[in-house]
Design a protein around this motif. Sequence first.
Motif, short mmCIF file in Angstrom:
data_model
loop_
_atom_site.label_atom_id
_atom_site.label_comp_id
_atom_site.label_asym_id
_atom_site.label_seq_id
_atom_site.Cartn_x
_atom_site.Cartn_y
_atom_site.Cartn_z
N ALA A 288 -13.71 53.77 71.31
CA ALA A 288 -12.59 52.98 70.82
C ALA A 288 -11.61 53.84 70.03
O ALA A 288 -11.98 54.89 69.50
CB ALA A 288 -13.10 51.83 69.94
N LEU A 289 -10.39 53.34 69.98
CA LEU A 289 -9.34 53.92 69.15
C LEU A 289 -8.61 52.76 68.50
O LEU A 289 -7.99 51.95 69.18
CB LEU A 289 -8.37 54.75 70.00
N PHE B 268 -10.69 57.15 65.92
CA PHE B 268 -11.60 57.10 67.05
C PHE B 268 -12.98 56.64 66.58
O PHE B 268 -13.38 56.95 65.45
CB PHE B 268 -11.73 58.48 67.70
N TYR B 269 -13.71 55.95 67.46
CA TYR B 269 -15.06 55.48 67.16
C TYR B 269 -16.00 56.00 68.24
O TYR B 269 -15.64 56.04 69.42
CB TYR B 269 -15.11 53.95 67.11
N ALA B 270 -17.21 56.38 67.81
CA ALA B 270 -18.19 56.93 68.75
C ALA B 270 -19.58 56.42 68.43
O ALA B 270 -19.84 55.90 67.33
CB ALA B 270 -18.17 58.46 68.67
N VAL B 271 -20.47 56.59 69.40
CA VAL B 271 -21.89 56.31 69.21
C VAL B 271 -22.70 57.46 69.81
O VAL B 271 -22.28 58.08 70.79
CB VAL B 271 -22.36 54.98 69.84
N LEU B 272 -23.84 57.72 69.17
CA LEU B 272 -24.85 58.62 69.74
C LEU B 272 -25.82 57.72 70.49
O LEU B 272 -26.33 56.76 69.93
CB LEU B 272 -25.64 59.34 68.65
N CYS B 273 -26.04 58.01 71.75
CA CYS B 273 -27.02 57.25 72.53
C CYS B 273 -28.31 58.05 72.53
O CYS B 273 -28.38 59.13 73.12
CB CYS B 273 -26.51 57.05 73.96
N THR B 274 -29.32 57.52 71.82
CA THR B 274 -30.57 58.25 71.64
C THR B 274 -31.71 57.55 72.36
O THR B 274 -31.65 56.35 72.64
CB THR B 274 -30.93 58.38 70.15
N GLU C 296 -10.14 53.59 78.77
CA GLU C 296 -9.08 52.97 77.97
C GLU C 296 -8.64 53.89 76.84
O GLU C 296 -7.46 53.96 76.50
CB GLU C 296 -9.55 51.63 77.38
N VAL C 297 -9.59 54.59 76.24
CA VAL C 297 -9.28 55.51 75.15
C VAL C 297 -8.48 56.69 75.68
O VAL C 297 -7.49 57.12 75.07
CB VAL C 297 -10.57 55.99 74.44
N ILE C 298 -8.89 57.21 76.83
CA ILE C 298 -8.16 58.33 77.44
C ILE C 298 -6.75 57.90 77.81
O ILE C 298 -5.78 58.62 77.55
CB ILE C 298 -8.92 58.89 78.66
N SER C 299 -6.62 56.71 78.38
CA SER C 299 -5.28 56.20 78.75
C SER C 299 -4.38 56.10 77.54
O SER C 299 -3.20 56.41 77.61
CB SER C 299 -5.39 54.82 79.41
N GLU C 300 -4.96 55.67 76.43
CA GLU C 300 -4.16 55.44 75.23
C GLU C 300 -3.82 56.73 74.48
O GLU C 300 -2.73 56.86 73.92
CB GLU C 300 -4.92 54.49 74.30
N ALA C 301 -4.75 57.71 74.47
CA ALA C 301 -4.58 58.82 73.54
C ALA C 301 -4.52 60.21 74.18
O ALA C 301 -4.29 61.18 73.48
CB ALA C 301 -5.71 58.79 72.52
#
Length: 169
Positions: free
Chosen positions: A79-80, A85-91, A123-128
Amino acid sequence: MIEMNVAGIALDAITRSPIVLLKDATERRALPIYIGQDQARSIMNVIDNKTPPRPLTHDLLANLIETWDLIVEKVIIHALEDNTFYAVLCTKQGEITKEIDCRPSDAIALALRMNSPIWVLEEVISEASIPVDRDADEEERQAFREFVDNLSPEALIRNSSHSANSEES
Protein backbone atom coordinates in the motif's frame (compact mmCIF):
# COMPACT_ATOMS: atom_id res chain seq x y z
CA MET A 1 2.10 -8.54 -7.83
CA ILE A 2 5.40 -7.78 -9.49
CA GLU A 3 8.74 -9.00 -8.19
CA MET A 4 11.23 -6.19 -7.73
CA ASN A 5 14.97 -6.10 -7.08
CA VAL A 6 17.05 -3.56 -5.22
CA ALA A 7 18.85 -1.48 -7.83
CA GLY A 8 20.68 0.61 -5.26
CA ILE A 9 20.54 3.57 -2.93
CA ALA A 10 20.39 7.15 -4.20
CA LEU A 11 20.20 10.53 -2.56
CA ASP A 12 17.43 13.01 -3.25
CA ALA A 13 19.12 15.97 -4.96
CA ILE A 14 17.25 18.55 -2.90
CA THR A 15 16.74 17.02 0.55
CA ARG A 16 19.78 14.69 0.49
CA SER A 17 17.49 11.99 1.93
CA PRO A 18 18.32 8.41 0.97
CA ILE A 19 16.08 6.58 -1.48
CA VAL A 20 16.07 2.84 -2.08
CA LEU A 21 15.37 2.17 -5.73
CA LEU A 22 13.52 -1.02 -6.68
CA LYS A 23 13.34 -2.14 -10.32
CA ASP A 24 11.24 -4.79 -12.01
CA ALA A 25 12.85 -7.66 -13.94
CA THR A 26 12.58 -5.80 -17.25
CA GLU A 27 14.15 -2.73 -15.67
CA ARG A 28 11.39 -0.66 -17.31
CA ARG A 29 9.90 0.59 -14.04
CA ALA A 30 11.58 1.85 -10.90
CA LEU A 31 9.98 2.40 -7.53
CA PRO A 32 11.74 5.02 -5.38
CA ILE A 33 11.11 4.75 -1.63
CA TYR A 34 12.46 7.36 0.78
CA ILE A 35 14.15 5.70 3.76
CA GLY A 36 16.18 6.66 6.83
CA GLN A 37 19.96 6.92 7.02
CA ASP A 38 20.29 3.80 9.20
CA GLN A 39 18.21 1.67 6.84
CA ALA A 40 20.18 2.97 3.85
CA ARG A 41 23.43 2.00 5.57
CA SER A 42 22.02 -1.42 6.43
CA ILE A 43 20.90 -2.06 2.84
CA MET A 44 24.23 -0.81 1.45
CA ASN A 45 26.14 -3.17 3.76
CA VAL A 46 24.41 -6.13 2.09
CA ILE A 47 24.80 -4.73 -1.43
CA ASP A 48 28.51 -4.09 -0.80
CA ASN A 49 28.99 -7.46 0.98
CA LYS A 50 30.19 -5.69 4.13
CA THR A 51 29.86 -7.41 7.47
CA PRO A 52 30.04 -5.18 10.52
CA PRO A 53 32.29 -6.34 13.37
CA ARG A 54 29.18 -6.77 15.57
CA PRO A 55 25.62 -7.47 14.39
CA LEU A 56 23.57 -4.36 13.70
CA THR A 57 19.80 -4.36 14.12
CA HIS A 58 18.89 -6.07 10.82
CA ASP A 59 21.74 -8.55 11.23
CA LEU A 60 20.49 -9.38 14.73
CA LEU A 61 16.95 -9.85 13.48
CA ALA A 62 18.18 -12.10 10.63
CA ASN A 63 20.13 -14.15 13.20
CA LEU A 64 17.01 -14.50 15.36
CA ILE A 65 14.93 -15.54 12.35
CA GLU A 66 17.46 -18.25 11.45
CA THR A 67 17.88 -19.40 15.06
CA TRP A 68 14.11 -19.84 15.46
CA ASP A 69 13.88 -21.76 12.15
CA LEU A 70 11.69 -19.10 10.59
CA ILE A 71 11.68 -18.54 6.86
CA VAL A 72 11.01 -15.13 5.34
CA GLU A 73 9.14 -16.39 2.29
CA LYS A 74 8.75 -12.94 0.77
CA VAL A 75 8.24 -9.28 1.42
CA ILE A 76 5.16 -7.56 0.04
CA ILE A 77 4.91 -3.79 -0.34
CA HIS A 78 1.14 -3.58 -0.47
CA ALA A 79 0.00 0.00 0.00
CA LEU A 80 0.83 3.66 -0.43
CA GLU A 81 -1.18 6.06 1.71
CA ASP A 82 -0.35 9.74 2.27
CA ASN A 83 3.13 9.25 0.73
CA THR A 84 3.87 6.37 3.11
CA PHE A 85 4.54 2.85 1.84
CA TYR A 86 3.33 -0.18 3.83
CA ALA A 87 4.84 -3.66 3.80
CA VAL A 88 4.58 -7.08 5.41
CA LEU A 89 7.08 -9.85 6.00
CA CYS A 90 5.54 -13.17 5.03
CA THR A 91 7.06 -15.73 7.38
CA LYS A 92 6.75 -19.44 7.81
CA GLN A 93 7.73 -21.75 10.65
CA GLY A 94 6.78 -25.34 9.87
CA GLU A 95 3.11 -25.19 8.90
CA ILE A 96 2.49 -21.84 10.58
CA THR A 97 2.53 -18.75 8.35
CA LYS A 98 2.29 -15.18 9.57
CA GLU A 99 2.34 -11.74 8.00
CA ILE A 100 4.20 -9.18 10.08
CA ASP A 101 3.61 -5.47 9.49
CA CYS A 102 6.83 -3.52 8.94
CA ARG A 103 8.36 -0.53 7.21
CA PRO A 104 9.43 -1.27 3.62
CA SER A 105 13.00 -0.22 4.42
CA ASP A 106 13.25 -2.79 7.23
CA ALA A 107 11.55 -5.43 5.07
CA ILE A 108 14.01 -4.79 2.23
CA ALA A 109 17.01 -4.89 4.57
CA LEU A 110 15.82 -8.26 5.90
CA ALA A 111 14.87 -9.65 2.49
CA LEU A 112 18.39 -8.97 1.24
CA ARG A 113 19.90 -10.77 4.24
CA MET A 114 17.50 -13.72 3.97
CA ASN A 115 17.61 -13.98 0.14
CA SER A 116 13.86 -13.46 0.06
CA PRO A 117 11.97 -12.00 -2.90
CA ILE A 118 10.49 -8.51 -2.76
CA TRP A 119 7.02 -8.16 -4.28
CA VAL A 120 5.03 -4.99 -4.90
CA LEU A 121 1.31 -4.80 -5.64
CA GLU A 122 0.60 -3.55 -9.15
CA GLU A 123 -1.57 -0.71 -7.78
CA VAL A 124 1.41 0.61 -5.81
CA ILE A 125 3.67 0.41 -8.86
CA SER A 126 1.05 2.17 -10.99
CA GLU A 127 0.75 4.95 -8.46
CA ALA A 128 4.39 5.50 -7.50
CA SER A 129 6.76 4.06 -10.09
CA ILE A 130 8.81 6.09 -12.50
CA PRO A 131 9.59 5.01 -16.07
CA VAL A 132 13.20 4.03 -16.60
CA ASP A 133 13.28 3.28 -20.33
CA ARG A 134 11.14 5.91 -22.03
CA ASP A 135 12.33 4.83 -25.49
CA ALA A 136 11.15 1.26 -24.92
CA ASP A 137 7.83 2.55 -23.54
CA GLU A 138 7.35 4.69 -26.66
CA GLU A 139 8.27 1.77 -28.95
CA GLU A 140 5.68 -0.38 -27.16
CA ARG A 141 3.02 2.35 -27.51
CA GLN A 142 3.87 2.78 -31.20
CA ALA A 143 3.68 -0.98 -31.84
CA PHE A 144 0.27 -1.07 -30.11
CA ARG A 145 -0.96 1.90 -32.19
CA GLU A 146 0.14 0.13 -35.38
CA PHE A 147 -1.59 -3.07 -34.24
CA VAL A 148 -4.83 -1.18 -33.55
CA ASP A 149 -4.57 0.77 -36.83
CA ASN A 150 -4.23 -2.49 -38.77
CA LEU A 151 -7.18 -4.20 -37.12
CA SER A 152 -10.15 -4.82 -39.31
CA PRO A 153 -13.69 -5.66 -38.24
CA GLU A 154 -13.33 -8.98 -40.10
CA ALA A 155 -10.25 -9.91 -38.06
CA LEU A 156 -12.07 -9.09 -34.83
CA ILE A 157 -15.07 -11.21 -35.84
CA ARG A 158 -12.79 -14.05 -36.97
CA ASN A 159 -10.83 -13.94 -33.67
CA SER A 160 -14.03 -13.67 -31.64
CA SER A 161 -15.62 -16.72 -33.29
CA HIS A 162 -12.34 -18.66 -32.98
CA SER A 163 -12.26 -17.87 -29.23
CA ALA A 164 -15.87 -18.94 -28.81
CA ASN A 165 -15.18 -22.23 -30.61
CA SER A 166 -12.13 -22.98 -28.47
CA GLU A 167 -14.13 -22.26 -25.28
CA GLU A 168 -16.75 -24.82 -26.32
CA SER A 169 -14.13 -27.56 -26.64
